[in-house]
Design a protein around this motif. Sequence first.
Motif, short mmCIF file in Angstrom:
data_model
loop_
_atom_site.label_atom_id
_atom_site.label_comp_id
_atom_site.label_asym_id
_atom_site.label_seq_id
_atom_site.Cartn_x
_atom_site.Cartn_y
_atom_site.Cartn_z
N HIS A 62 16.99 -22.27 -4.26
CA HIS A 62 16.52 -22.36 -5.63
C HIS A 62 15.27 -23.24 -5.72
CE1 HIS A 62 16.63 -22.54 -9.99
NE2 HIS A 62 16.59 -23.87 -9.91
N ALA A 63 15.24 -24.26 -4.83
CA ALA A 63 14.13 -25.20 -4.89
C ALA A 63 12.90 -24.71 -4.13
CB ALA A 63 14.57 -26.55 -4.32
N ALA A 64 12.99 -23.56 -3.51
CA ALA A 64 11.83 -23.03 -2.78
C ALA A 64 10.65 -22.90 -3.74
CB ALA A 64 12.17 -21.66 -2.19
N PRO A 65 9.48 -23.34 -3.34
CA PRO A 65 8.33 -23.31 -4.25
C PRO A 65 8.00 -21.89 -4.69
CG PRO A 65 7.65 -23.72 -1.97
CD PRO A 65 9.15 -23.84 -2.00
N LYS A 66 7.71 -21.78 -5.99
CA LYS A 66 7.34 -20.47 -6.54
C LYS A 66 5.92 -20.12 -6.09
CE LYS A 66 10.07 -21.31 -10.72
NZ LYS A 66 10.02 -21.44 -12.20
N PRO A 67 5.67 -18.86 -5.87
CA PRO A 67 4.30 -18.49 -5.51
C PRO A 67 3.36 -18.84 -6.65
CG PRO A 67 5.62 -16.55 -6.05
CD PRO A 67 6.58 -17.70 -5.96
N PRO A 68 2.21 -19.42 -6.36
CA PRO A 68 1.30 -19.82 -7.44
C PRO A 68 0.79 -18.62 -8.21
CG PRO A 68 0.21 -19.92 -5.30
CD PRO A 68 1.67 -19.66 -5.03
N PRO A 69 0.59 -18.78 -9.51
CA PRO A 69 0.05 -17.66 -10.30
C PRO A 69 -1.38 -17.37 -9.89
CG PRO A 69 0.05 -19.68 -11.59
CD PRO A 69 0.78 -19.99 -10.32
N PRO A 70 -1.83 -16.14 -10.11
CA PRO A 70 -3.22 -15.83 -9.77
C PRO A 70 -4.17 -16.76 -10.53
CG PRO A 70 -2.00 -13.83 -10.32
CD PRO A 70 -1.13 -14.99 -10.69
N PRO A 71 -5.22 -17.25 -9.88
CA PRO A 71 -6.13 -18.18 -10.55
C PRO A 71 -6.97 -17.48 -11.62
CG PRO A 71 -6.98 -17.57 -8.41
CD PRO A 71 -5.59 -16.99 -8.49
N PRO A 72 -7.26 -18.16 -12.72
CA PRO A 72 -8.17 -17.58 -13.71
C PRO A 72 -9.57 -17.52 -13.15
CG PRO A 72 -7.63 -19.84 -14.27
CD PRO A 72 -6.77 -19.49 -13.10
N GLY A 73 -10.43 -16.77 -13.80
CA GLY A 73 -11.79 -16.67 -13.29
C GLY A 73 -12.63 -15.72 -14.13
N VAL A 74 -13.75 -15.30 -13.56
CA VAL A 74 -14.66 -14.38 -14.23
C VAL A 74 -15.15 -13.34 -13.23
CG1 VAL A 74 -15.44 -16.06 -15.96
CG2 VAL A 74 -16.65 -15.89 -13.78
N ASP A 75 -15.41 -12.15 -13.74
CA ASP A 75 -16.08 -11.09 -12.98
C ASP A 75 -17.44 -10.85 -13.62
OD1 ASP A 75 -13.88 -10.88 -11.37
OD2 ASP A 75 -13.12 -9.02 -12.27
N ILE A 76 -18.46 -10.72 -12.80
CA ILE A 76 -19.82 -10.48 -13.30
C ILE A 76 -20.36 -9.21 -12.66
CG2 ILE A 76 -22.13 -11.42 -13.56
CD1 ILE A 76 -20.99 -14.19 -13.04
N SER A 77 -20.82 -8.29 -13.48
CA SER A 77 -21.43 -7.05 -12.98
C SER A 77 -22.72 -6.81 -13.75
CB SER A 77 -20.47 -5.86 -13.16
OG SER A 77 -20.13 -5.70 -14.52
N GLY A 78 -23.62 -6.04 -13.12
CA GLY A 78 -24.86 -5.74 -13.81
C GLY A 78 -25.99 -5.41 -12.88
N ALA A 79 -27.20 -5.54 -13.37
CA ALA A 79 -28.40 -5.14 -12.64
C ALA A 79 -28.52 -5.88 -11.32
CB ALA A 79 -29.64 -5.41 -13.50
N GLY A 80 -28.74 -5.11 -10.25
CA GLY A 80 -28.95 -5.69 -8.93
C GLY A 80 -27.68 -6.04 -8.18
N LEU A 81 -26.54 -5.81 -8.77
CA LEU A 81 -25.26 -6.12 -8.11
C LEU A 81 -24.57 -4.82 -7.69
CD1 LEU A 81 -23.91 -8.91 -10.50
CD2 LEU A 81 -24.83 -9.21 -8.18
N ALA A 82 -24.41 -4.64 -6.40
CA ALA A 82 -23.75 -3.44 -5.90
C ALA A 82 -22.27 -3.41 -6.29
CB ALA A 82 -23.89 -3.35 -4.38
#
Length: 217
Positions: A29-49
């Motif tokens: 029960h005390a086994a560490p829970k897997p960490p939640p996915p980290p928050p962040g940002v995605d950036i897309s646009g001109a010049g980015l494949a």
Amino acid sequence: MVRQVRRLVAVLATTLAAALSVGFAGAAHAAPKPPPPPPGVDISGAGLAEPLRLRTDTQASLVNAVIDQVNFLGRTATATAPKKADLGPKYTVVVLAGNTPKQTYDLYPKAVGGPRVYRPAKQPDSRKVTAAWFLGRLSMSETLRTAGVPLEREFDTVSGGIGGGERVIPEDSLNPGRDIDEAFGELQRLLLLNVAVVLIITTGLAGIALLIRRRTR
């Protein structure tokens, strides 16, 4: 006497097995829970494949800098949309909480007259917002360039500037201390459980030794 000793040993063995099963259950029960996915940002646009994917676990300063470009947007909405020819390259920023998209904005760092931000009415989290244009921060171009967007460096950019928006990532999602406290709490409970198991074993062995000593007198 031998029969009584055997009975005591059998009782001790049963008690020990029960204690160990509880200990193993507590450990599981005390086994560490897997960490939640980290928050962040995605950036897309001109010049980015492909989109730039920035996450707070490895690039927290960049994530915060990009989010800062869309803070307090509601205070500086412009009355009319700029001319399309004056906007320059567009970069779409999607803000995520874990793997869930929460907000999206279109950033125009090279717009004539200064950076611009467009907030679409359709948002990933289904919030009801009004589509609007905003004046962006003067640091927008350098912030995006530092994050990996292929923009020319601007040496005369000052920090800050007008523009901004509401907090788009819940504050508790950026609080690693909460996860550390939970892990220490689980570890403390596991250690206390192990101490209890050791005390049970010690008490049982002491009882057997005392009984044997009395019978051999």
